[in-house]
Scaffold this active site. Sequence first.
Site, PDB file in Angstrom:
ATOM      1  N   ASP A   1       0.875  -1.177   0.000  1.00 15.11           N
ATOM      2  CA  ASP A   1       0.000   0.000   0.000  1.00 15.11           C
ATOM      3  C   ASP A   1       0.916   1.232   0.000  1.00 15.11           C
ATOM      4  OD1 ASP A   1       0.941   0.209   2.581  1.00 15.11           O
ATOM      5  OD2 ASP A   1      -1.029   0.295   3.542  1.00 15.11           O
TER       6      ASP A   1
ATOM      7  N   CYS B   1       3.168  -3.250   4.062  1.00 14.46           N
ATOM      8  CA  CYS B   1       2.364  -2.101   4.483  1.00 14.46           C
ATOM      9  C   CYS B   1       3.118  -1.472   5.657  1.00 14.46           C
ATOM     10  CB  CYS B   1       0.932  -2.497   4.824  1.00 14.46           C
ATOM     11  SG  CYS B   1       0.747  -3.643   6.208  1.00 14.46           S
TER      12      CYS B   1
ATOM     13  N   THR C   1       2.666  -1.732   9.006  1.00 15.74           N
ATOM     14  CA  THR C   1       2.929  -2.657  10.116  1.00 15.74           C
ATOM     15  C   THR C   1       3.158  -4.094   9.656  1.00 15.74           C
ATOM     16  OG1 THR C   1       0.581  -3.154  10.297  1.00 15.74           O
ATOM     17  CG2 THR C   1       1.426  -1.329  11.663  1.00 15.74           C
TER      18      THR C   1
ATOM     19  N   HIS D   1       9.624 -24.388   8.728  1.00 15.72           N
ATOM     20  CA  HIS D   1       8.515 -24.968   9.495  1.00 15.72           C
ATOM     21  C   HIS D   1       7.158 -24.741   8.847  1.00 15.72           C
ATOM     22  CE1 HIS D   1      10.750 -25.248  13.614  1.00 15.72           C
ATOM     23  NE2 HIS D   1      11.543 -25.513  12.602  1.00 15.72           N
TER      24      HIS D   1
ATOM     25  N   HIS E   1       6.936 -31.114   9.854  1.00 15.63           N
ATOM     26  CA  HIS E   1       6.517 -29.747   9.498  1.00 15.63           C
ATOM     27  C   HIS E   1       5.539 -29.768   8.323  1.00 15.63           C
ATOM     28  CE1 HIS E   1       9.254 -28.257  12.425  1.00 15.63           C
ATOM     29  NE2 HIS E   1      10.284 -28.856  11.843  1.00 15.63           N
TER      30      HIS E   1
HETATM   31  C1  RB5 Z   1      -1.992   2.585   6.445  1.00 14.28           C
HETATM   32  O1  RB5 Z   1      -2.034   3.754   7.161  1.00 14.28           O
HETATM   33  C2  RB5 Z   1      -1.801   1.401   7.386  1.00 14.28           C
HETATM   34  O2  RB5 Z   1      -2.992   1.141   8.040  1.00 14.28           O
HETATM   35  C3  RB5 Z   1      -1.330   0.198   6.615  1.00 14.28           C
HETATM   36  O3  RB5 Z   1      -0.134   0.481   5.972  1.00 14.28           O
HETATM   37  C4  RB5 Z   1      -1.079  -1.073   7.404  1.00 14.28           C
HETATM   38  O4  RB5 Z   1      -0.151  -0.865   8.434  1.00 14.28           O
HETATM   39  C5  RB5 Z   1      -2.262  -1.845   7.821  1.00 14.28           C
HETATM   40  O5  RB5 Z   1      -2.174  -2.850   8.505  1.00 14.28           O
END
Ligand code: RB5
Length: 144
Positions: free
Chosen positions: A8, A65, A67, A98, A133
């Site tokens: 994203d 993304c 996180t 695994h 596994h």
């Molecule tokens: C975008 O702001 C953020 O929500 C996205 O990059 C991601 O971390 C979602 O899990």
Amino acid sequence: MRIAVGSDHGGFKLKTELLKFLKASGHRPRDFGTFSEESCDYPVFAAAAAKAVASGRFPRGVLICRTGIGMVIAANKVRGVRAAVIHDEACAVSSRKHNDSNIAVFGSRFIKPDKAKKILKIWLKTRAAGGRHRRRVSQIERIK
Ligand code: RB5
């Protein structure tokens, strides 16, 4: 190796670096978007890359993304996908040996490009261990 890559807006910069790295390493990445830092919805790009992996056309995928969490949740909705958020070398090895992970997910907030490249190199070359596994991965595949 053919690799389906997606992000994203939050993962766009890291994705651009990883695409260059994968090409320079002799792989054949395909960019499934997003194509700018304009705000967008991560499930769209997770689904596109995850479906490409599940189809068998791309043996592996990479999703990014901010996180890693949204991408991994969305990608694992696609049958045949085993996406893992990877933070370090140990996770890279374990998720391959695994769990036979076929999509590596990064959180751009938590990982620097050089570290992501190092991890990706390890993840791409590590083979699934088989044996007990494989049995466990088969059990995952049977969950409905
Ligand atoms: C975008 O702001 C953020 O929500 C996205 O990059 C991601 O971390 C979602 O899990």
